[in-house]
Scaffold this motif. Structure first.
Motif, PDB file in Angstrom:
ATOM      1  N   ILE A  22     -53.803  25.209  93.807  1.00  0.00           N
ATOM      2  CA  ILE A  22     -54.699  25.660  92.670  1.00  0.00           C
ATOM      3  C   ILE A  22     -55.623  26.683  92.939  1.00  0.00           C
ATOM      4  CG2 ILE A  22     -56.286  23.949  92.887  1.00  0.00           C
ATOM      5  CD1 ILE A  22     -55.577  23.238  89.959  1.00  0.00           C
ATOM      6  N   SER A  23     -56.184  26.696  94.083  1.00  0.00           N
ATOM      7  CA  SER A  23     -57.535  27.677  94.355  1.00  0.00           C
ATOM      8  C   SER A  23     -56.749  28.938  94.569  1.00  0.00           C
ATOM      9  CB  SER A  23     -57.897  27.330  95.738  1.00  0.00           C
ATOM     10  OG  SER A  23     -57.102  27.307  96.886  1.00  0.00           O
ATOM     11  N   THR A  24     -55.497  29.217  94.811  1.00  0.00           N
ATOM     12  CA  THR A  24     -54.967  30.551  94.870  1.00  0.00           C
ATOM     13  C   THR A  24     -54.562  31.221  93.560  1.00  0.00           C
ATOM     14  OG1 THR A  24     -52.687  29.848  95.041  1.00  0.00           O
ATOM     15  CG2 THR A  24     -54.056  30.029  97.152  1.00  0.00           C
ATOM     16  N   ALA A  25     -54.728  30.604  92.301  1.00  0.00           N
ATOM     17  CA  ALA A  25     -54.617  30.927  91.192  1.00  0.00           C
ATOM     18  C   ALA A  25     -53.100  31.378  90.890  1.00  0.00           C
ATOM     19  CB  ALA A  25     -55.537  32.116  90.485  1.00  0.00           C
ATOM     20  N   SER A  26     -52.339  30.698  91.431  1.00  0.00           N
ATOM     21  CA  SER A  26     -50.694  31.007  91.356  1.00  0.00           C
ATOM     22  C   SER A  26     -50.193  30.804  90.074  1.00  0.00           C
ATOM     23  CB  SER A  26     -49.873  30.042  92.119  1.00  0.00           C
ATOM     24  OG  SER A  26     -50.495  30.333  93.693  1.00  0.00           O
ATOM     25  N   LEU A  27     -49.126  31.528  89.580  1.00  0.00           N
ATOM     26  CA  LEU A  27     -48.570  31.561  88.340  1.00  0.00           C
ATOM     27  C   LEU A  27     -47.764  30.600  88.185  1.00  0.00           C
ATOM     28  CD1 LEU A  27     -48.218  33.231  85.729  1.00  0.00           C
ATOM     29  CD2 LEU A  27     -46.353  34.283  86.646  1.00  0.00           C
ATOM     30  N   ILE A  28     -48.113  30.003  87.109  1.00  0.00           N
ATOM     31  CA  ILE A  28     -47.028  28.711  86.624  1.00  0.00           C
ATOM     32  C   ILE A  28     -46.332  29.118  85.324  1.00  0.00           C
ATOM     33  CG2 ILE A  28     -46.797  26.127  86.131  1.00  0.00           C
ATOM     34  CD1 ILE A  28     -49.289  25.906  87.645  1.00  0.00           C
ATOM     35  N   ILE A  29     -44.753  29.306  85.304  1.00  0.00           N
ATOM     36  CA  ILE A  29     -44.213  29.407  84.106  1.00  0.00           C
ATOM     37  C   ILE A  29     -43.598  28.234  83.607  1.00  0.00           C
ATOM     38  CG2 ILE A  29     -42.305  30.715  83.163  1.00  0.00           C
ATOM     39  CD1 ILE A  29     -42.950  32.975  84.941  1.00  0.00           C
ATOM     40  N   ALA A  30     -43.789  27.509  82.457  1.00  0.00           N
ATOM     41  CA  ALA A  30     -43.071  26.601  81.964  1.00  0.00           C
ATOM     42  C   ALA A  30     -41.917  26.965  80.961  1.00  0.00           C
ATOM     43  CB  ALA A  30     -44.092  25.751  81.165  1.00  0.00           C
ATOM     44  N   LEU A  31     -40.709  26.742  81.092  1.00  0.00           N
ATOM     45  CA  LEU A  31     -39.659  26.976  80.295  1.00  0.00           C
ATOM     46  C   LEU A  31     -39.262  26.070  79.369  1.00  0.00           C
ATOM     47  CD1 LEU A  31     -37.465  28.626  82.996  1.00  0.00           C
ATOM     48  CD2 LEU A  31     -38.836  29.837  81.367  1.00  0.00           C
ATOM     49  N   ARG A  32     -38.889  26.317  78.340  1.00  0.00           N
ATOM     50  CA  ARG A  32     -38.442  25.385  77.012  1.00  0.00           C
ATOM     51  C   ARG A  32     -39.369  24.129  76.895  1.00  0.00           C
ATOM     52  NH1 ARG A  32     -34.153  27.455  79.554  1.00  0.00           N
ATOM     53  NH2 ARG A  32     -33.927  25.803  81.214  1.00  0.00           N
ATOM     54  N   PHE A  76     -49.720  40.285  86.399  1.00  0.00           N
ATOM     55  CA  PHE A  76     -50.465  38.880  86.103  1.00  0.00           C
ATOM     56  C   PHE A  76     -51.522  38.752  87.447  1.00  0.00           C
ATOM     57  CE2 PHE A  76     -46.078  37.902  84.875  1.00  0.00           C
ATOM     58  CZ  PHE A  76     -46.687  37.515  83.511  1.00  0.00           C
ATOM     59  N   LYS A  77     -51.516  39.179  88.602  1.00  0.00           N
ATOM     60  CA  LYS A  77     -52.739  38.952  89.462  1.00  0.00           C
ATOM     61  C   LYS A  77     -53.598  40.043  89.155  1.00  0.00           C
ATOM     62  CE  LYS A  77     -51.057  36.187  92.606  1.00  0.00           C
ATOM     63  NZ  LYS A  77     -51.884  35.072  93.141  1.00  0.00           N
ATOM     64  N   GLN A  78     -53.521  41.320  88.635  1.00  0.00           N
ATOM     65  CA  GLN A  78     -54.434  41.936  88.291  1.00  0.00           C
ATOM     66  C   GLN A  78     -55.317  41.455  86.957  1.00  0.00           C
ATOM     67  OE1 GLN A  78     -52.818  45.930  87.198  1.00  0.00           O
ATOM     68  NE2 GLN A  78     -54.912  46.845  86.766  1.00  0.00           N
ATOM     69  N   TRP A  79     -54.312  40.972  86.053  1.00  0.00           N
ATOM     70  CA  TRP A  79     -54.831  40.547  84.734  1.00  0.00           C
ATOM     71  C   TRP A  79     -55.934  39.258  85.163  1.00  0.00           C
ATOM     72  CZ3 TRP A  79     -55.079  35.397  83.032  1.00  0.00           C
ATOM     73  CH2 TRP A  79     -55.365  35.149  81.714  1.00  0.00           C
ATOM     74  N   PHE A  80     -55.476  38.442  86.022  1.00  0.00           N
ATOM     75  CA  PHE A  80     -56.302  37.205  86.346  1.00  0.00           C
ATOM     76  C   PHE A  80     -57.677  37.849  87.257  1.00  0.00           C
ATOM     77  CE2 PHE A  80     -57.748  34.412  89.781  1.00  0.00           C
ATOM     78  CZ  PHE A  80     -57.765  33.135  89.109  1.00  0.00           C
TER      79      PHE A  80
END
Length: 161
Positions: free
Chosen positions: A19-29, A60-64
């Motif tokens: 969680i501290s690394t601000a990883s991307l999570i994608i939820a489908l459907r 995404f990382k740049q946006w974050f």
């Protein structure tokens, strides 16, 4: 994000570890529900992707990085539990008459609609009892303190219309 059953242990522990690394999570459907103010619920054959491999042109990382301070401010203010922030009231010009909305439905899939609600004849119950924490309907009196079967929290019971 709330994960239940096997997702709590499997995907939940992976997310908690990174969680501290601000990883991307994608939820489908998934679909948006009003459980616990505003949340996602899964559909058949859904998926959760945690830190998926992405092409370099996706930023995404740049946006974050650019929005990290604002994201932290929103988290600190707990805006995720503020219905007025998550789903603010519309501007007057965004409210449509039902006839206008129906004509534009093939193009516009969502709209604020203004109208008068009328209950069907014979419908006499205008309220229900619900958990104060998650607003799920419970079969309890309003002076009870319950252990909610939905959110698993000790809660008072309130009337909801």
């Amino acid at each position: 994000m709330t994960l239940w059953n096997e997702f709590e242990h499997d995907e939940g522990s992976k997310i908690a570890d990174m969680i501290s690394t601000a990883s991307l999570i994608i939820a489908l459907r998934v679909k948006v529900t009003t459980f616990n103010i505003l949340s996602f619920t899964t559909r058949y054959s859904f998926g959760i992707l945690i830190s998926p491999p992405l092409p370099d042109d996706l930023s995404f990382k740049q946006w974050f990085t650019l929005n990290k301070e604002e994201i932290q401010n929103l988290l600190n203010a707990k805006t995720y539990s503020d219905a007025n922030c998550l789903l603010p009231p519309p501007n007057e010009e965004d409210i449509k008459a039902i006839s206008t909305f129906q004509a534009s439905f093939p193009i516009q899939k969502a709209a604020w609609v203004q109208g008068t609600v009328k209950l069907a004849y014979g419908f006499t119950k205008y309220w229900t009892t619900a958990c104060v924490n998650c607003y799920k309907i419970v079969n309890a009196d309003i002076d009870w303190i319950i252990h909610c079967p939905s959110c698993k929290q000790q809660s008072e019971v309130e009337l909801r219309c």
